[in-house]
Design a protein around this motif. Structure first.
Motif, PDB file in Angstrom:
ATOM      1  N   GLU A 166      -2.024   7.676  -8.765  1.00 31.57           N
ATOM      2  CA  GLU A 166      -3.265   6.981  -9.090  1.00 31.57           C
ATOM      3  C   GLU A 166      -3.197   6.398 -10.483  1.00 31.57           C
ATOM      4  O   GLU A 166      -2.706   7.041 -11.415  1.00 31.57           O
ATOM      5  CB  GLU A 166      -4.436   7.960  -8.987  1.00 31.57           C
ATOM      6  CG  GLU A 166      -5.798   7.327  -9.175  1.00 31.57           C
ATOM      7  CD  GLU A 166      -6.910   8.337  -8.943  1.00 31.57           C
ATOM      8  OE1 GLU A 166      -8.009   7.918  -8.559  1.00 31.57           O
ATOM      9  OE2 GLU A 166      -6.677   9.542  -9.151  1.00 31.57           O
ATOM     10  N   ASN A 167      -3.667   5.167 -10.613  1.00 30.24           N
ATOM     11  CA  ASN A 167      -3.902   4.593 -11.933  1.00 30.24           C
ATOM     12  C   ASN A 167      -5.382   4.278 -12.049  1.00 30.24           C
ATOM     13  O   ASN A 167      -6.182   4.742 -11.232  1.00 30.24           O
ATOM     14  CB  ASN A 167      -3.027   3.347 -12.164  1.00 30.24           C
ATOM     15  CG  ASN A 167      -3.267   2.261 -11.128  1.00 30.24           C
ATOM     16  OD1 ASN A 167      -4.375   2.127 -10.587  1.00 30.24           O
ATOM     17  ND2 ASN A 167      -2.250   1.467 -10.846  1.00 30.24           N
ATOM     18  N   TYR A 192      -7.071   1.808 -11.264  1.00 29.74           N
ATOM     19  CA  TYR A 192      -7.635   0.868 -10.307  1.00 29.74           C
ATOM     20  C   TYR A 192      -7.431   1.242  -8.845  1.00 29.74           C
ATOM     21  O   TYR A 192      -8.192   0.831  -7.990  1.00 29.74           O
ATOM     22  CB  TYR A 192      -7.028  -0.527 -10.546  1.00 29.74           C
ATOM     23  CG  TYR A 192      -7.294  -1.038 -11.935  1.00 29.74           C
ATOM     24  CD1 TYR A 192      -8.526  -1.621 -12.256  1.00 29.74           C
ATOM     25  CD2 TYR A 192      -6.359  -0.902 -12.947  1.00 29.74           C
ATOM     26  CE1 TYR A 192      -8.792  -2.068 -13.537  1.00 29.74           C
ATOM     27  CE2 TYR A 192      -6.611  -1.349 -14.232  1.00 29.74           C
ATOM     28  CZ  TYR A 192      -7.830  -1.936 -14.521  1.00 29.74           C
ATOM     29  OH  TYR A 192      -8.093  -2.356 -15.792  1.00 29.74           O
ATOM     30  N   ARG A 193      -6.403   2.020  -8.545  1.00 25.50           N
ATOM     31  CA  ARG A 193      -6.165   2.352  -7.144  1.00 25.50           C
ATOM     32  C   ARG A 193      -5.329   3.622  -7.036  1.00 25.50           C
ATOM     33  O   ARG A 193      -4.699   4.062  -7.989  1.00 25.50           O
ATOM     34  CB  ARG A 193      -5.442   1.211  -6.421  1.00 25.50           C
ATOM     35  CG  ARG A 193      -4.037   0.930  -6.936  1.00 25.50           C
ATOM     36  CD  ARG A 193      -3.467  -0.323  -6.282  1.00 25.50           C
ATOM     37  NE  ARG A 193      -3.346  -0.185  -4.862  1.00 25.50           N
ATOM     38  CZ  ARG A 193      -2.266   0.298  -4.239  1.00 25.50           C
ATOM     39  NH1 ARG A 193      -1.213   0.677  -4.949  1.00 25.50           N
ATOM     40  NH2 ARG A 193      -2.225   0.401  -2.945  1.00 25.50           N
ATOM     41  N   GLY A 194      -5.396   4.215  -5.847  1.00 22.45           N
ATOM     42  CA  GLY A 194      -4.596   5.389  -5.572  1.00 22.45           C
ATOM     43  C   GLY A 194      -3.821   5.193  -4.284  1.00 22.45           C
ATOM     44  O   GLY A 194      -4.195   4.376  -3.433  1.00 22.45           O
ATOM     45  N   GLU A 195      -2.735   5.934  -4.142  1.00 19.48           N
ATOM     46  CA  GLU A 195      -1.903   5.810  -2.943  1.00 19.48           C
ATOM     47  C   GLU A 195      -1.415   7.186  -2.507  1.00 19.48           C
ATOM     48  O   GLU A 195      -0.825   7.926  -3.297  1.00 19.48           O
ATOM     49  CB  GLU A 195      -0.706   4.905  -3.212  1.00 19.48           C
ATOM     50  CG  GLU A 195       0.222   4.740  -2.008  1.00 19.48           C
ATOM     51  CD  GLU A 195       1.458   3.918  -2.319  1.00 19.48           C
ATOM     52  OE1 GLU A 195       2.220   3.630  -1.381  1.00 19.48           O
ATOM     53  OE2 GLU A 195       1.666   3.573  -3.501  1.00 19.48           O
ATOM     54  N   LEU A 196      -1.667   7.519  -1.246  1.00 25.15           N
ATOM     55  CA  LEU A 196      -1.157   8.752  -0.665  1.00 25.15           C
ATOM     56  C   LEU A 196       0.229   8.466  -0.096  1.00 25.15           C
ATOM     57  O   LEU A 196       0.410   7.537   0.689  1.00 25.15           O
ATOM     58  CB  LEU A 196      -2.088   9.244   0.442  1.00 25.15           C
ATOM     59  CG  LEU A 196      -1.673  10.536   1.145  1.00 25.15           C
ATOM     60  CD1 LEU A 196      -1.716  11.714   0.179  1.00 25.15           C
ATOM     61  CD2 LEU A 196      -2.597  10.811   2.338  1.00 25.15           C
ATOM     62  N   ALA A 236      -0.936  14.500 -15.627  1.00 25.73           N
ATOM     63  CA  ALA A 236      -2.042  13.683 -16.128  1.00 25.73           C
ATOM     64  C   ALA A 236      -1.547  12.765 -17.218  1.00 25.73           C
ATOM     65  O   ALA A 236      -1.025  13.231 -18.232  1.00 25.73           O
ATOM     66  CB  ALA A 236      -3.159  14.572 -16.670  1.00 25.73           C
ATOM     67  N   VAL A 237      -1.731  11.474 -17.040  1.00 29.61           N
ATOM     68  CA  VAL A 237      -1.261  10.534 -18.047  1.00 29.61           C
ATOM     69  C   VAL A 237      -2.278  10.329 -19.165  1.00 29.61           C
ATOM     70  O   VAL A 237      -1.914  10.129 -20.319  1.00 29.61           O
ATOM     71  CB  VAL A 237      -0.870   9.191 -17.394  1.00 29.61           C
ATOM     72  CG1 VAL A 237      -2.089   8.472 -16.822  1.00 29.61           C
ATOM     73  CG2 VAL A 237      -0.153   8.298 -18.391  1.00 29.61           C
ATOM     74  N   SER A 238      -3.583  10.382 -18.853  1.00 31.33           N
ATOM     75  CA  SER A 238      -4.573  10.112 -19.899  1.00 31.33           C
ATOM     76  C   SER A 238      -5.890  10.861 -19.726  1.00 31.33           C
ATOM     77  O   SER A 238      -6.686  10.916 -20.662  1.00 31.33           O
ATOM     78  CB  SER A 238      -4.873   8.603 -19.967  1.00 31.33           C
ATOM     79  OG  SER A 238      -5.378   8.146 -18.722  1.00 31.33           O
ATOM     80  N   VAL A 239      -6.155  11.437 -18.539  1.00 28.63           N
ATOM     81  CA  VAL A 239      -7.423  12.110 -18.258  1.00 28.63           C
ATOM     82  C   VAL A 239      -7.129  13.479 -17.667  1.00 28.63           C
ATOM     83  O   VAL A 239      -6.217  13.633 -16.845  1.00 28.63           O
ATOM     84  CB  VAL A 239      -8.278  11.283 -17.261  1.00 28.63           C
ATOM     85  CG1 VAL A 239      -9.561  12.021 -16.896  1.00 28.63           C
ATOM     86  CG2 VAL A 239      -8.612   9.919 -17.850  1.00 28.63           C
TER      87      VAL A 239
END
Length: 280
Positions: A229-230, A232-236, A110-113
């Motif tokens: 995930e950031n 604005y978007r997520g990527e599998l 977790a970077v911030s949340v």
């Protein structure tokens, strides 16, 4: 072909329909939540959460309710439909959620949340609101996120390890009481078998996962997939080479993090710093 007319007027969304049926059956019996808890031997607050859609409960609880209400197999069938439904999540998350439900082990950074699996309803609501979600969709997404927490319930729960950037623990909720409840929940979860919590202090400096959250899922067939995930978007990510690179990055970050015991002491210090009462 004419459109099918809805006969009962009840929700067609599986989780909501399950909660509605629970409320209806109890109302027909004229029982309070406390009476239901006393008769079935579970904490009455669990049934309250189930009727609000905050949790589905375990199959054992649902079977007991089926027997109590004289609805053999009905509630369990609705529970199975609700547990397997991923349409409650936004389109871009559904493939990931389906894989998460199958995972035999999970890792997270977790970077911030704080991760959804460890969030309280109040924390989830404030995070989602900050992201621009509101109204009926907000309530739906909060319930969906609370439903995800059931992944860590029960004897067959997959092991889960998370590394929390210190920034996630330095950004409180607006209400001090709700922030205290979130930290207490985090501590309670860290005490569970199979749940490991690390804190990555800011003093660790720059690292390989700076700027985005990442999940790793070990699947029953032995594959590992990643989801980044950031805001604005997520990527599998399912291709082997990039997943391996991300795993190496995770290992390097874990080497910088506090041990689980040190992390627990850190969270306890943060909890002690929270003022009693509400700050709203």
């Amino acid at each position: 072909m004419p459109q099918r007319r809805l006969v009962t007027g009840r929700s067609q969304e599986p989780r909501q329909r399950f909660a509605e049926e629970l409320r209806t059956l109890r109302a027909q019996r004229g029982e309070s939540l406390r009476q239901l808890g006393e008769r079935l031997g579970w904490d009455w607050s669990l049934f309250g959460k189930m009727e609000k859609g905050e949790t589905l409960g375990s199959p054992e609880v649902v079977q007991a309710l089926d027997q109590h209400y004289g609805t053999p197999g009905l509630l369990l069938a609705l529970w199975e439909l609700a547990a397997g439904d991923h349409t409650q999540f936004r389109e871009r998350y559904r493939r990931y959620m389906a894989l998460e439900a199958e995972a035999v082990s999970l890792w997270h950074f977790a970077v911030s949340v704080l991760p959804g699996l460890l969030q309280t309803p109040e924390y989830a609501r404030e995070v989602l609101t900050a992201g621009g979600i509101k109204g009926a969709e907000l309530e739906q997404q909060v319930k969906a996120r609370m439903g995800r927490r059931e992944l860590l319930e029960g004897e067959d729960a997959p092991p889960f390890r998370t590394i929390l950037s210190e920034a996630a623990l330095l950004t409180p909720l607006r209400d001090a009481a709700e922030w205290r409840a979130q930290l207490e929940h985090l501590l309670d979860m860290s005490d569970r078998d199979g749940v490991t919590v690390h804190v990555l202090p800011n003093s660790a400096g720059l690292h390989a996962l700076l700027g985005f959250d990442v999940w790793y899922l070990l699947l029953p067939d032995g594959r590992t997939v990643a989801y980044t995930e950031n805001g604005y978007r997520g990527e599998l990510i399912e291709e082997t080479a990039p997943v391996v690179r991300l795993q190496k990055a995770y290992d390097s970050v874990r080497d910088l993090a506090l041990t689980p015991a040190e992390s627990r002491k850190y969270i306890l210090r943060k909890l002690e710093e929270v003022p009693c009462g509400s700050s709203t």
